[in-house]
Design a protein around this motif. Structure first.
Motif: not given
Length: 699
Positions: A24, A88, A391, A394, A402, A405-406, A410
């Protein structure tokens, strides 16, 4: 210990003690630079295995399982399923499969072919030095009778001998050497760092089934196969030959005038050119990672060999082709609808992929369009809700949200973050789910606060330089937008980003009104400031930036879309937009969604119908004319240097046809239709919250 599983994370022992990488980060921070992922730990195919004895009882047996990055599970030699969806760390996904019919009394063998890629891309959170699997076998009484632990075994699958990648470091090609023997099974490692928290509910599995070619033709050294339409899946083939004979496998979306016929070096930076080396005798190969293609050439590249049967194991999210159907007198409308429907079908995998070849990632802005189409085509809100949650998660990385996703790449796009309220409005209008909306609104408020930090005295945003200001893509379809679209953006206040910002503020206020949540109303003053800065009464239209005389298509579609165009100028703005596209649509396919819906808000329904059914070079019908079976990334194959020929962000006609032209509301109510008489009869079956409805404009 994982919050869902009894079992332990088992892995290739080389990963057991590794400290996981933190993937991240803000895009501008680039903390991953300087990290050199061990090459020997990339592109790994590992087979995990457990033999167990079962006294089978009546009732259902369930397998709860997750793999990192991905797994394909077999039980007693029979395919069970595959997954999971990327997620995530604090909201990871897992699957539950009913394996009752695949179990038997006595000795059973479960195998999971786990793949760890080790690349930074939009597909997974890979390259984080986490790999492995975790599983529980649940008996009919709810007890866990088998789980992953030290008693499991593993062996590396060493047959994948290619280190070439395609797309944006999206996937490895699969040169496969059948002569390489699998090493003996060894004890697994146990992952020291168990830091994954699973989402409470399992992810529904993909639909996976076999598709045969619709046409087969002999060519020099082999055969050519046409599957009739763009599809997404893994190729499966048989061959008989001598040890060391090589079979060349070519896949593509288009044809070319060469002996192999297949344009395997595709526009979208994917060159699907792979080799299968035989071990001798009769063999079968099924590739692991999915591709998007229509055409295949299978050739004997060297040695003595014969090619056998060829099929594709196709895959997509649950999709019933009969759920949403159209029968139209206007054959152009019919072909455009089918093009977009097919694009959404194959572009909805574990997530709404931007494209199933070059990137395979879920972009927030793409989701604005694709989720609306997918919701109407299936009547299933699950994918939309899962996308919203992704989202929302994020925000742990950046409260401004962001764009991807995911996945581990980045990327941040301001325009996309500001569309988050549109997704919440769509979900609430369809479901009426207050609890979900209340859960998401703090994330939404945090996103707005992030952007408000860039506001000048009158509230308009100035120099939002921590995220990409997109406006449209590709850049040559911005209609000469008069603001330097540098990355990062420079100082100054421009139209499109502020229109999205005001739309987000206004949409949030509307949601809070629905829930009875008090708030400080800001949209009216923002709209006044927007109109002072950008609206030119002398021209009757909006300009791109303060002090400019240039009025682009993009600067005039969003105010009508969000419902704040100045009163009395609806006709001048509508006329301007229609005139701009009279010879073809001059924005990108993504922004066409806002163009069409903005025109509908202005009451220009016949113009919208004519745009959808246009035969100009920049039109949906041009994709059909160029042989497309799924909607493209741009209006034509040559309009973008790396164009994907399956890109569901181009599916705006589905939403516009159903909601705006046929008058179907997300709550299932049916209003007045606005199909022009010149279109003839339009008949649709549409899944809604209230069940299937049928619309017939002749009645």
């Amino acid at each position: 210990m994982s919050n869902i599983f009894t079992g332990k994370w088992i892995c290739d022992p080389r990963f057991a003690q590794l400290q996981p990488r933190n993937m991240y980060h803000r895009e501008a921070d680039k903390p991953l630079h300087g990290f050199d992922h061990p090459k020997e730990l990339q592109n790994l195919h590992i087979l995990f295995r457990k033999e167990f004895t079962l006294d089978k009882k009546p009732g259902r047996y369930l397998l709860r399982i997750a793999s990192d990055d991905y797994g394909k599970i077999h039980l007693n030699g029979t395919f069970v399923g595959q997954g999971p969806t990327a997620g995530y760390l604090d909201a990871a996904h897992y699957n539950v499969f009913d394996i009752t019919d695949k179990l038997h009394d006595g000795v059973n063998v479960i195998e999971n072919h786990v793949y760890y890629q080790g690349l930074v891309n939009r597909v997974w959170f890979s390259a984080d030095l986490r790999m492995g699997m975790i599983a529980d076998l649940i008996a009919p009484d709810g007890s866990v009778i088998l789980c992953t632990d030290e008693s499991w075994e593993y062996a590396p699958i060493l047959n994948y001998v290619d280190d070439r990648t395609v797309g944006y470091e999206t996937q490895y090609l699969e040169n496969y050497d059948s002569r390489i023997e699998m090493p003996p099974f060894s004890p697994v490692g146990i992952r020291k760092y168990d830091d994954i928290i699973f989402y409470p509910e399992p992810t529904p599995p993909l639909e996976i089934y076999t598709k045969l070619p619709e046409a087969i033709e002999p060519i020099e050294k082999g055969f050519f196969y046409d599957f009739g339409t763009e599809i997404v899946g893994t190729l499966k083939l048989r061959a008989t030959g001598e040890a060391g004979a090589r079979i060349r496998i070519l896949c593509g979306e288009e044809l070319e005038d060469t002996p192999v016929k297949v344009r395997h070096d595709m526009r979208c930076y994917c060159n699907y050119d792979e080799i299968w080396t035989l071990k001798g005798g009769s063999e079968e190969l099924e590739q692991y990672d999915y591709k998007a293609f229509r055409y295949v050439a299978i050739l004997v590249d060297s040695g003595d060999a014969k090619i056998g049967g060829v099929s594709v194991t196709v895959r997509h999210a649950p999709f019933n082709d009969a759920a949403c159907t159209l029968k139209a007198d206007d054959k152009i409308l019919q072909s455009v609808f089918e093009l977009c429907k097919n694009g959404v079908k194959w572009g909805t995998q574990e997530v709404y992929v931007d494209c199933p070849q070059r990137e395979k990632g879920q972009y927030a802005g793409d989701m604005t369009v694709t989720s609306g189409s997918q919701l109407w085509l299936t009547g299933d809100v699950y994918m939309l809700e899962k996308g919203i949650r992704a989202q929302a998660h994020s925000a742990r990385i950046d409260d401004g949200l962001m764009a991807v996703m995911s996945g581990g790449l980045m990327q941040e796009i301001a325009d996309y973050s500001l569309q988050f309220p549109l997704l919440l409005q769509r979900h609430f209008a369809y479901t009426g789910n207050r609890a979900f909306l209340e859960e998401m609104l703090p994330i939404n408020d945090g996103m707005l606060a992030h952007f408000e930090a860039f506001a000048r005295e009158d509230g308009l945003l100035d120099g939002v330089d921590d995220k990409w200001n997109l406006v449209d893509w590709p850049h040559n379809l911005r209609d000469g937008y008069d603001f330097p679209m540098t990355k990062p953006i420079g100082p100054g206040t421009h139209n499109v980003l502020n229109a999205f910002y005001i739309g987000a503020v206004k949409g949030t206020e509307e949601l809070k009104d629905l829930l009875g949540i008090p708030y400080e109303k800001k949209s009216h003053k923002l709209i006044e400031a927007f109109n002072r800065a950008f609206f030119r009464k002398d021209l009757g239209v909006y300009v791109d930036r303060e002090g400019s005389d240039h009025a682009s298509l993009h600067s005039n579609m969003l105010a009508p879309f969000y419902g704040f165009a100045p009163a009395g100028f609806e006709k001048t703005i509508g006329d301007f937009l229609v005139k701009k596209v009279e010879n073809g649509i001059i924005c990108g396919v993504y922004m066409s969604y806002f163009l069409l819906r903005g025109l509908c808000k202005l009451g220009r329904y016949e113009d919208v119908y004519n745009i959808i059914t246009s035969q100009a070079e920049n039109s949906w019908y041009n994709m059909v004319r160029e042989g497309g079976t799924t909607c493209f990334e741009a209006w034509g194959k040559d309009q973008k240097s790396n164009a994907s020929l399956c890109h569901p962000w181009a599916s705006a006609p589905i939403v516009v046809l159903i909601e705006d032209l046929l008058g179907i509301s997300l709550d299932g109510s049916v209003g007045q239709h606005h199909i022009p008489a010149s279109a003839g009869r339009v008949q649709m079956t549409i899944p809604t919250r209230k069940g299937f409805i049928k619309v017939d404009t002749a009645k």
